[in-house]
Motif scaffolding. Structure first.
Motif, PDB file in Angstrom:
ATOM      1  N   GLU A  29      38.058  -9.931 -29.862  1.00 50.47           N
ATOM      2  CA  GLU A  29      37.761 -11.359 -30.025  1.00 50.47           C
ATOM      3  C   GLU A  29      37.777 -11.734 -31.505  1.00 50.47           C
ATOM      4  OE1 GLU A  29      34.335 -14.678 -28.896  1.00 50.47           O
ATOM      5  OE2 GLU A  29      34.135 -12.613 -28.181  1.00 50.47           O
ATOM      6  N   ALA A  30      37.191 -10.865 -32.340  1.00 49.36           N
ATOM      7  CA  ALA A  30      37.214 -11.113 -33.776  1.00 49.36           C
ATOM      8  C   ALA A  30      38.621 -10.916 -34.336  1.00 49.36           C
ATOM      9  CB  ALA A  30      36.228 -10.191 -34.484  1.00 49.36           C
ATOM     10  N   TYR A  31      39.295  -9.867 -33.873  1.00 46.87           N
ATOM     11  CA  TYR A  31      40.623  -9.546 -34.398  1.00 46.87           C
ATOM     12  C   TYR A  31      41.606 -10.687 -34.159  1.00 46.87           C
ATOM     13  CZ  TYR A  31      44.586  -6.648 -35.766  1.00 46.87           C
ATOM     14  OH  TYR A  31      45.673  -6.138 -36.433  1.00 46.87           O
ATOM     15  N   ASN A  32      41.502 -11.286 -32.994  1.00 48.25           N
ATOM     16  CA  ASN A  32      42.437 -12.358 -32.632  1.00 48.25           C
ATOM     17  C   ASN A  32      41.942 -13.750 -33.024  1.00 48.25           C
ATOM     18  OD1 ASN A  32      44.291 -10.550 -31.410  1.00 48.25           O
ATOM     19  ND2 ASN A  32      43.017 -10.481 -29.565  1.00 48.25           N
ATOM     20  N   ASN A  33      40.783 -13.794 -33.673  1.00 44.57           N
ATOM     21  CA  ASN A  33      40.203 -15.065 -34.082  1.00 44.57           C
ATOM     22  C   ASN A  33      41.014 -15.669 -35.231  1.00 44.57           C
ATOM     23  OD1 ASN A  33      38.418 -16.862 -35.767  1.00 44.57           O
ATOM     24  ND2 ASN A  33      36.963 -16.410 -34.145  1.00 44.57           N
ATOM     25  N   ASN A  34      41.305 -16.945 -35.148  1.00 44.36           N
ATOM     26  CA  ASN A  34      42.012 -17.637 -36.227  1.00 44.36           C
ATOM     27  C   ASN A  34      41.008 -17.975 -37.329  1.00 44.36           C
ATOM     28  OD1 ASN A  34      43.940 -18.961 -37.749  1.00 44.36           O
ATOM     29  ND2 ASN A  34      43.811 -20.859 -36.556  1.00 44.36           N
ATOM     30  N   SER A  35      40.534 -16.919 -37.999  1.00 41.28           N
ATOM     31  CA  SER A  35      39.421 -17.070 -38.949  1.00 41.28           C
ATOM     32  C   SER A  35      39.841 -17.642 -40.291  1.00 41.28           C
ATOM     33  CB  SER A  35      38.745 -15.707 -39.161  1.00 41.28           C
ATOM     34  OG  SER A  35      39.687 -14.747 -39.614  1.00 41.28           O
ATOM     35  N   GLY A  36      41.135 -17.636 -40.562  1.00 40.71           N
ATOM     36  CA  GLY A  36      41.611 -18.162 -41.838  1.00 40.71           C
ATOM     37  C   GLY A  36      41.430 -17.158 -42.965  1.00 40.71           C
ATOM     38  N   PHE A  37      41.996 -17.486 -44.113  1.00 44.45           N
ATOM     39  CA  PHE A  37      41.924 -16.619 -45.286  1.00 44.45           C
ATOM     40  C   PHE A  37      40.755 -17.045 -46.163  1.00 44.45           C
ATOM     41  CE2 PHE A  37      46.276 -16.316 -43.846  1.00 44.45           C
ATOM     42  CZ  PHE A  37      46.541 -14.966 -43.951  1.00 44.45           C
ATOM     43  N   ASN A  38      39.833 -16.123 -46.397  1.00 43.71           N
ATOM     44  CA  ASN A  38      38.647 -16.417 -47.200  1.00 43.71           C
ATOM     45  C   ASN A  38      38.181 -15.161 -47.933  1.00 43.71           C
ATOM     46  OD1 ASN A  38      37.596 -19.273 -46.665  1.00 43.71           O
ATOM     47  ND2 ASN A  38      37.962 -18.543 -44.577  1.00 43.71           N
ATOM     48  N   PRO A  39      37.352 -15.336 -48.958  1.00 45.61           N
ATOM     49  CA  PRO A  39      36.690 -14.158 -49.528  1.00 45.61           C
ATOM     50  C   PRO A  39      35.844 -13.502 -48.435  1.00 45.61           C
ATOM     51  CG  PRO A  39      36.392 -16.087 -50.927  1.00 45.61           C
ATOM     52  CD  PRO A  39      36.934 -16.575 -49.634  1.00 45.61           C
ATOM     53  N   ARG A  40      35.849 -12.174 -48.375  1.00 46.52           N
ATOM     54  CA  ARG A  40      35.150 -11.464 -47.311  1.00 46.52           C
ATOM     55  C   ARG A  40      34.364 -10.275 -47.865  1.00 46.52           C
ATOM     56  NH1 ARG A  40      35.744 -14.809 -42.825  1.00 46.52           N
ATOM     57  NH2 ARG A  40      37.920 -15.465 -42.631  1.00 46.52           N
TER      58      ARG A  40
END
Length: 227
Positions: A128-139
Motif C-alpha cells: 500500500e505504501a509502495y504503490n502510494n502516489n506519495s510524491g517526491f519529498n525530503p524523507r
C-alpha cells in the motif's frame, strides 16, 4: 547510516516536560544536551503551524517512549499512522497504527515514537505504501536488518540537485541494505541527519533548520563501527 549495535540507538527528547511554553530543539541542540551521542536523525511528528514561532516543535504528536518511560501521550495524533520503536531486546518494532501507552508497555518498548507509514514488516514490503502516489519529498526513515543492525535513511528534497524521494524509493533502499522492518519518519523540512559534528545533508526549509521534539540518537560503543 548503518548502526551495527541497536542497543546504542535511543529516543532523544527536547525536554523532560513537553509544553508549548518550552520551545523545541534543533538537532544540534539535542546533541549538545546529549554530549555522548555521535549521530542523530529527526524522528516523530510534532506540533508545527508552518511558522517560525517558538511553539513549533514544542511537543510531539502521538506516543513517545524514552528509556522505557512514556514521556508523552497525547490525544493529538500525527496525520500519518504508524509507530517505530525498539523493545527491551533491541528489536525494531513497527506498527501500522499509532500505539497507546498500554500497547507499548505490552510490547516492552524502550524507545520509540509515532509516524508512518510502515515500509517493511517481517521482511514483507507494505505494498500500500509502495504503490502510494506519495510524491517526491525530503524523507527520513528507520529500518533494521535481521542481524540487528539499524539503518537510517535521509533523502534531500525540494532542491535543484535532489527533488526528493517517494515511499517506494525508501523501500527500495531499505530492501537493498537488507532491512526486514522499516518505517517512515517525519520528513519535509525536518529531514536531517547529523554525524560526527556536522549535518551531512541539506535542510529543505526556507526559514532554516526546524526545531523538533524527538530524535533518534546514537551512542558510541567500544569496538562498534558506526557510519
Amino acid at each position: 547510516m548503518i548502526v551495527r549495535d541497536p542497543s546504542t540507538v535511543y529516543m532523544g527528547t527536547s525536554t523532560t516536560k513537553y509544553s508549548t511554553a518550552i520551545p523545541g530543539k534543533r538537532i544540534t541542540e539535542m546533541m549538545e544536551a546529549n554530549p555522548d551521542a555521535i549521530a542523530a536523525v529527526n524522528a516523530g511528528a510534532f506540533f508545527d503551524n508552518g511558522t517560525s514561532d517558538s511553539s513549533v516543535g514544542s511537543y510531539p504528536l502521538g506516543l513517545v517512549v524514552s528509556n522505557s518511560k512514556t514521556v508523552w501521550e497525547s490525544g493529538q495524533q500525527p496525520g500519518l499512522q504508524g509507530f517505530a520503536g525498539f523493545n527491551d531486546e533491541n528489536i525494531l518494532v513497527v506498527s501500522q497504527k499509532n500505539l497507546t501507552k498500554k500497547e507499548a508497555e505490552a510490547l516492552n518498548i524502550r524507545d520509540g515514537c509515532c509516524f508512518g507509514p510502515v515500509l517493511l514488516m517481517d521482511g514483507e514490503v507494505n505494498l500500500e505504501a509502495y504503490n502510494n502516489n506519495s510524491g517526491f519529498n525530503p524523507r527520513t526513515a528507520i529500518g533494521q536488518r535481521a542481524d540487528g543492525a539499524v539503518i537510517f535513511v535521509c533523502i534531500d528534497g525540494r532542491q535543484v540537485a535532489s527533488p526528493g524521494g517517494t515511499y517506494a524509493d525508501i523501500i527500495n533502499i531499505m530492501v537493498e541494505f537488507g532491512a526486514v522492518n522499516a518505517c517512515n519518519l517525519d520528513g519535509g523540512s525536518s529531514s536531517l541527519m547529523y554525524y560526527n559534528g556536522e549535518y551531512i545533508n541539506n535542510c529543505a526549509s526556507v526559514i532554516g533548520i526546524r526545531p523538533v521534539s524527538t530524535t533518534f540518537l546514537v551512542l558510541p560503543k567500544e569496538d562498534d563501527s558506526n557510519g
